[in-house]
Motif scaffolding. Structure first.
Motif, PDB file in Angstrom:
ATOM      1  N   UNK A 296       0.820  -1.204   0.000  1.00  0.00           N
ATOM      2  CA  UNK A 296       0.000   0.000   0.000  1.00  0.00           C
ATOM      3  C   UNK A 296       0.857   1.258   0.000  1.00  0.00           C
ATOM      4  N   UNK A 297       0.268   2.281  -0.537  1.00  0.00           N
ATOM      5  CA  UNK A 297       0.912   3.578  -0.515  1.00  0.00           C
ATOM      6  C   UNK A 297       0.493   4.274   0.793  1.00  0.00           C
ATOM      7  N   UNK A 298       1.219   3.946   1.877  1.00  0.00           N
ATOM      8  CA  UNK A 298       0.831   4.462   3.191  1.00  0.00           C
ATOM      9  C   UNK A 298       0.989   5.978   3.250  1.00  0.00           C
ATOM     10  N   UNK A 299       0.081   6.632   3.961  1.00  0.00           N
ATOM     11  CA  UNK A 299       0.170   8.086   4.164  1.00  0.00           C
ATOM     12  C   UNK A 299       0.889   8.342   5.496  1.00  0.00           C
ATOM     13  N   UNK A 300       1.340   9.581   5.629  1.00  0.00           N
ATOM     14  CA  UNK A 300       1.883   9.984   6.926  1.00  0.00           C
ATOM     15  C   UNK A 300       0.698  10.396   7.788  1.00  0.00           C
ATOM     16  N   UNK A 301       0.365   9.572   8.759  1.00  0.00           N
ATOM     17  CA  UNK A 301      -0.844   9.841   9.546  1.00  0.00           C
ATOM     18  C   UNK A 301      -0.508   9.874  11.029  1.00  0.00           C
ATOM     19  N   UNK A 302      -1.409  10.517  11.771  1.00  0.00           N
ATOM     20  CA  UNK A 302      -1.204  10.603  13.216  1.00  0.00           C
ATOM     21  C   UNK A 302      -1.400   9.236  13.854  1.00  0.00           C
ATOM     22  N   UNK A 303      -0.570   8.938  14.848  1.00  0.00           N
ATOM     23  CA  UNK A 303      -0.703   7.683  15.566  1.00  0.00           C
ATOM     24  C   UNK A 303      -1.792   7.758  16.631  1.00  0.00           C
ATOM     25  N   UNK A 304      -2.240   8.980  16.907  1.00  0.00           N
ATOM     26  CA  UNK A 304      -3.320   9.134  17.894  1.00  0.00           C
ATOM     27  C   UNK A 304      -4.314  10.188  17.398  1.00  0.00           C
ATOM     28  N   UNK A 305      -5.035   9.851  16.326  1.00  0.00           N
ATOM     29  CA  UNK A 305      -5.890  10.858  15.690  1.00  0.00           C
ATOM     30  C   UNK A 305      -7.099  11.236  16.553  1.00  0.00           C
ATOM     31  N   UNK A 306      -7.692  12.379  16.254  1.00  0.00           N
ATOM     32  CA  UNK A 306      -8.843  12.872  17.012  1.00  0.00           C
ATOM     33  C   UNK A 306     -10.017  11.896  16.966  1.00  0.00           C
TER      34      UNK A 306
END
Lengths: 551, 170, 104
Positions: A296-306
């Protein structure tokens, strides 16, 4: 995901066409059942109590959404609307007609899946960790090697008529989720001091009538030599494995009778004559296979999202999150296990509608990828953490969000006497009763990690020997009885469980398990001393006393 | 039982020598391994051709020294399910370079033809007439082979690499 | 494989011959009219080893129509044929568990 190319697809289609011809010859009477049996078994077709059963391979437990939809289609069109996921990353259909089998297989072939070598005395579906490629700390993706071995073993000209079936499993993680120690060959990917990828090779593990934990035959073999080394093992087995007694024909018996040193020496002698031959893997070949796995083309995402923080207030969501969601190697993503063990239902079964819904959810939330594990659950391997609340609601709606993964109601069970012509006793009703007894999620959580495995006969499809609690159905004077073992485990510390005493009748099994659990709760040193560790410390005696004191 | 050789049904000039029969000086004979090994000199000194029937529990190494003197090695499939002779066949062809006729005997049905061809057999004592007649069709059923064996068929790995090279070169 | 006819036939009470239908695997019972029925009520009941052998022989001879014929015990209660053990109950009456709910 591995993408089949034209070459792989051609082979599957050629096999379907061959099987169509074989079925035709059987139905016309040209082939006797005796002649046909081996042929149907080579294509995963068994005869069970009520009907034929078709077993389909899910190589290394990876499915795409279109493949999952095709499994649903087969369940709906040719079966009774459901399928059963097994302990070896296969799916079984229980009500299929011989006359319709070639059509069902042709439909499956259109998405590159098949029943080849899911039965018979050949090299079976190569299995691996259902978290392969996404688990943190993994040495490398074991599916590359599973695929190389899949191709190597498919229609092998020398090893399709072995003394008995032959199962290979691979892991690349510290924590073995592929149960490699109870396989004919277990492979653990490791790196040597020079940083080269290779394998620790185990041989002779297996369950069934005579359980053995696999023994290390080679501490390290270079990846270049893995096919020649496997071939050397298979050749020694093909020549010397026993063919006089079906119960002594597995490689584990040969290894046991010769002793691992002698067996290893035979293999080594054979291997030295061929290691530099045509099976030596050059990097071009490995890279070509590797290049056809897409990630997969992983995104840079928060590890603790809202989204996650907001949902945590819902105790049901929080419980599921704590139970069924595991860390991913990429920050911001999770691995989600889908429990196929709802209270009161047969373990591992899924309806066609559930399969379709899961295929859709995988596309929406997991880059179109689904995994199947040997615990008879599914997984979505690539879920963004911010999507977890929405995914949970959708999974809950279709009944695959029971927060019981690795808990006492996450029971592994074979189909048992309700379906199977080999079984001596039923498995599913025992599992159903147990899930009802321990249905309260708080109670299950309090008990903690506890694997119950149920087999309806000595062939051990439910892997009862390696259940923390193992339940084996036997027949006594036309009645169903069950032997109970405790202390088994299938992971990197694999162990065969110990029998606690005489078999108990069907009606008492759930009471006995309750007694064992109560004894454990009273005796455990700390709340985090899991059941299997408590048994190791205490031995079976206190459990045995508790169970048989009043019986 | 029809004999298929090089893809066609042919007459079998060889006669199976019974365990207790007298060793005739002429005629093409298939001789049981035990008798052959007891006096291989006498067997090959005859005017007829010599073949050896080698059971699947016999170590193929014991035959290697005689390979250049015999015309046929007949390996045995006592049942469809017993696959030991596939290993013997590959060892004879691929390790010991045996070039003579390699004959599959015993329980030989059409559904094994592809496996047997790949393992190096080139002659088949086929049990059923209908299977023998279907030989050419059945042998051509598969076009994809994953494993390299001594039969010279191009493996899927190599097919792929060739395709990539073609694409890269065009 | 040993033919079922080569095995020693021993029966301890009323018995029938049962198998699965080749085309679809459905459970079938050998009738007294040299054919098969999917209903146990139509089964021919035998009461000694010779009768059992005879019924099994003709059943096994029908290799195209049926698979895996064998002798199974029954109870005959007021003329009604009932399966003689749990396995045969399950074969005759189906699963002892509910199937997954399949939405209409």
């Amino acid at each position: 995901m591995y993408a089949y190319d034209e070459i792989d697809r051609t082979l599957v289609n050629e096999r379907v066409s061959e099987f169509r011809d074989q079925v035709q010859r059987r139905l016309s009477g040209e082939l006797t059942e005796d002649e046909f049996k081996s042929l149907r078994l080579m294509n995963g077709v068994y005869l069970q109590l009520h009907a034929y059963m078709l077993r389909i391979a899910i190589p290394y437990g990876t499915l795409s959404s279109p493949q999952m939809r095709k499994l649903a289609h087969v369940a709906r069109r040719y079966d009774r609307g459901y399928g059963h996921f097994t302990t070896r990353q296969n799916i079984q259909y229980n009500w299929i007609k011989l006359s319709e089998l070639p059509d069902a297989l042709e439909d499956l072939a259109s998405v590159g899946i098949h029943g080849m070598q899911t039965s018979g005395n050949c090299i079976r579906n190569i299995t691996t960790d259902q978290w392969a490629g996404v688990a943190p700390g993994e040495i490398e993706d074991p599916r590359i090697w599973a695929e190389i071995l899949r191709q190597y073993s498919t229609m092998h000209p020398e090893f399709s008529f072995l003394p008995r079936k032959f199962k290979i499993a691979i892991t690349a993680s510290e924590n073995d989720r592929a149960a490699i120690k109870v396989h004919d060959i277990g492979l653990r990917i490791k790196k040597n001091e020079q940083g080269e990828t290779g394998f620790e090779v185990l041989v002779g593990g297996g369950l069934g009538r005579t359980p053995f934990i696999g023994k290390t035959i080679k501490e390290f073999i270079s990846h270049r030599d893995i096919l020649s080394y496997v071939e050397a093992i298979l050749r020694v087995y093909n020549q010397y494995g026993r063919r006089d007694n079906i119960y002594k024909a597995r490689i584990k018996i040969l290894v046991h009778e010769l002793g691992i040193e002698k067996f290893a020496q035979e293999v080594e002698e054979e291997w030295l004559q061929m290691r530099d031959g045509v099976l030596a893997l050059d990097d071009v070949v490995v890279e070509d296979i590797r290049s056809r796995f897409s990630y997969p083309n992983y995104q840079k995402l928060s590890d603790n999202p809202d989204e996650l923080k907001a949902a945590a207030a819902d105790p049901r969501f929080a419980m599921w999150l704590g139970n069924s969601v595991a860390p991913h190697r990429v920050p911001g993503y999770s691995i989600v296990t889908l429990s196929l063990k709802p209270v009161g239902m047969p373990p591992g079964d899924a309806t066609a509608d559930q399969m379709d819904a899961i295929a859709d959810l995988a596309e929406k939330y997991s880059f179109g990828e689904i995994r199947v594990g040997h615990e008879q659950n599914l997984a979505l391997p690539n879920v963004a953490k911010r999507d977890l609340p929405a995914l949970w609601r959708a999974l809950d709606k279709i009944g695959v969000a029971t927060p019981n993964v690795n808990l006492i109601t996450d029971i592994i069970a074979c189909p048992g006497l309700d379906y199977c012509s080999l079984a001596n006793a039923r498995s599913i009703p025992i599992a159903q009763e147990l899930t009802k007894r321990f249905a309260n999620p708080d109670l299950a959580k309090l008990i903690g990690k506890l694997h119950i495995n149920i087999s309806g006969c000595i062939n051990a499809c439910g892997h009862h020997h390696v259940g923390h609690i193992g339940i084996l159905g036997v027949e006594k004077n036309n009645e169903e009885f069950y032997q109970i073992t405790i202390g088994g485990r299938a992971d990197e510390q694999a162990e065969v469980g110990t029998l606690i005493g005489p078999a108990v009748p069907y009606a008492e099994v759930a009471d006995v398990i309750e007694d064992i659990v109560e004894a454990y709760l009273a005796l455990r040193a700390r709340p985090d001393e899991v059941f299997v560790e408590a048994v190791k410390r205490l031995g079976v005696t206190p459990f045995k006393e508790r169970v048989y004191a009043t019986r | 039982m029809p004999l298929v050789k090089d893809g066609k049904i042919v007459d079998d000039t060889f006669v199976h020598l019974a365990d207790d029969a007298v060793l005739a000086s002429g005629g093409d004979l298939l001789i049981p391994a035990v008798r052959f090994l007891a006096d291989s000199g006498a067997a090959v000194a005859r005017s007829g051709k010599t073949g050896v029937v080698w059971l699947n529990n016999r170590d193929i190494d014991d035959l290697v020294a005689h390979l250049d003197k015999i015309s046929i090695v007949a390996l045995v499939f006592p049942s469809f399910r017993d696959g030991r002779a596939y290993s013997q066949a590959r060892l004879l062809r691929e390790r010991h370079g045996y070039k003579g006729e390699l004959r599959a005997t015993g329980q030989v049905l059409r559904d094994q033809f592809v496996f047997m061809l790949r393992a190096g057999f080139d002659a088949f004592d086929v049990r059923k007439e209908s299977d023998a007649k279907a030989f050419a069709e059945v042998a051509a059923r598969y076009s994809v082979f994953y494993q390299p064996t001594g039969d010279g068929r191009v493996t899927a790995f190599r097919q792929r690499l060739a395709r990539h090279a073609e694409v890269a070169g065009s | 494989m040993t033919s079922p006819l080569q095995q020693k036939i021993k029966i301890s009470g009323p018995s029938i011959v049962t198998a699965n239908r080749t085309g679809d695997g459905v459970v079938i019972y050998r009738t007294g009219e040299k054919s098969w029925s999917a209903r146990i009520a139509d089964a021919s009941v035998v009461r000694n080893a010779d009768e059992a052998r005879a019924l099994l022989s003709e059943a096994v001879a029908d290799d195209v129509g049926a698979i895996g014929a064998y002798i199974a015990p029954v109870d005959v209660i007021e003329g009604k044929i009932e399966p003689g053990n749990l396995r045969e109950h399950i074969r005759s009456e189906g699963l002892t568990i509910p199937l997954l709910p399949v939405p209409a």
